[in-house]
Design a protein around this motif. Structure first.
Motif, PDB file in Angstrom:
ATOM      1  N   GLN A  10      13.368   4.739  -7.718  1.00 39.86           N
ATOM      2  CA  GLN A  10      13.490   3.435  -7.073  1.00 39.86           C
ATOM      3  C   GLN A  10      13.951   3.563  -5.632  1.00 39.86           C
ATOM      4  O   GLN A  10      13.605   2.739  -4.794  1.00 39.86           O
ATOM      5  N   TYR A  14       8.839   4.851  -3.105  1.00 36.10           N
ATOM      6  CA  TYR A  14       7.918   4.095  -2.260  1.00 36.10           C
ATOM      7  C   TYR A  14       7.626   4.801  -0.934  1.00 36.10           C
ATOM      8  O   TYR A  14       6.495   4.809  -0.484  1.00 36.10           O
ATOM      9  N   TRP A  15       8.634   5.401  -0.333  1.00 36.63           N
ATOM     10  CA  TRP A  15       8.339   6.094   0.934  1.00 36.63           C
ATOM     11  C   TRP A  15       7.584   7.397   0.682  1.00 36.63           C
ATOM     12  O   TRP A  15       6.783   7.816   1.516  1.00 36.63           O
ATOM     13  N   LEU A  17       5.371   7.689  -1.733  1.00 38.25           N
ATOM     14  CA  LEU A  17       4.015   7.180  -1.942  1.00 38.25           C
ATOM     15  C   LEU A  17       3.354   6.846  -0.608  1.00 38.25           C
ATOM     16  O   LEU A  17       2.186   7.168  -0.385  1.00 38.25           O
ATOM     17  N   PHE A  18       4.086   6.212   0.287  1.00 36.65           N
ATOM     18  CA  PHE A  18       3.556   5.895   1.611  1.00 36.65           C
ATOM     19  C   PHE A  18       3.122   7.167   2.337  1.00 36.65           C
ATOM     20  O   PHE A  18       2.020   7.252   2.867  1.00 36.65           O
ATOM     21  N   ALA A  32       1.674   7.288  -9.124  1.00 36.74           N
ATOM     22  CA  ALA A  32       2.491   6.098  -8.900  1.00 36.74           C
ATOM     23  C   ALA A  32       2.038   4.956  -9.807  1.00 36.74           C
ATOM     24  O   ALA A  32       2.862   4.163 -10.271  1.00 36.74           O
ATOM     25  N   LEU A  41       8.485   1.915 -11.340  1.00 35.21           N
ATOM     26  CA  LEU A  41       8.226   1.343 -10.016  1.00 35.21           C
ATOM     27  C   LEU A  41       7.624  -0.045 -10.179  1.00 35.21           C
ATOM     28  O   LEU A  41       7.012  -0.358 -11.194  1.00 35.21           O
ATOM     29  N   LEU A  45       4.968  -3.436  -5.147  1.00 33.65           N
ATOM     30  CA  LEU A  45       5.449  -2.581  -4.056  1.00 33.65           C
ATOM     31  C   LEU A  45       4.640  -1.295  -3.968  1.00 33.65           C
ATOM     32  O   LEU A  45       4.456  -0.751  -2.882  1.00 33.65           O
ATOM     33  N   VAL A  46       4.143  -0.820  -5.098  1.00 36.83           N
ATOM     34  CA  VAL A  46       3.253   0.350  -5.098  1.00 36.83           C
ATOM     35  C   VAL A  46       1.976   0.010  -4.339  1.00 36.83           C
ATOM     36  O   VAL A  46       1.521   0.776  -3.489  1.00 36.83           O
ATOM     37  N   SER A  49       2.798  -0.373  -0.549  1.00 35.77           N
ATOM     38  CA  SER A  49       3.075   0.921   0.073  1.00 35.77           C
ATOM     39  C   SER A  49       1.796   1.741   0.223  1.00 35.77           C
ATOM     40  O   SER A  49       1.563   2.372   1.263  1.00 35.77           O
TER      41      SER A  49
END
Length: 60
Positions: A10, A14-15, A17-18, A32, A41, A45-46, A49
């Motif tokens: 958490q 996300y970063w 994944l980005f 993801a 997740l 937001l997935v 991102s």
């Protein structure tokens, strides 16, 4: 151990994944998706991102 993994994802999921989608990593997006399905997740937001990483990676 599972709570630690969930908290870690958490915070950093996300970063990562980005960055992975920025560098053209489709495998990280699939992973993801599995994590979002498992409840680790947030699916929205997935998607956000991955969209931002893919778009900016393409433009860069």
């Amino acid at each position: 151990m599972q709570e630690f993994f969930k908290e870690y994802l958490q915070v950093h999921g996300y970063w990562v994944l980005f960055l992975g989608t920025f560098l053209e990593g489709e495998a990280i997006l699939i992973f993801a998706g599995f994590l979002a399905f498992g409840g680790y997740l947030n699916i929205y937001l997935v998607m956000l991102s991955a969209l931002a990483g893919s778009f900016l990676g393409d433009q860069f």
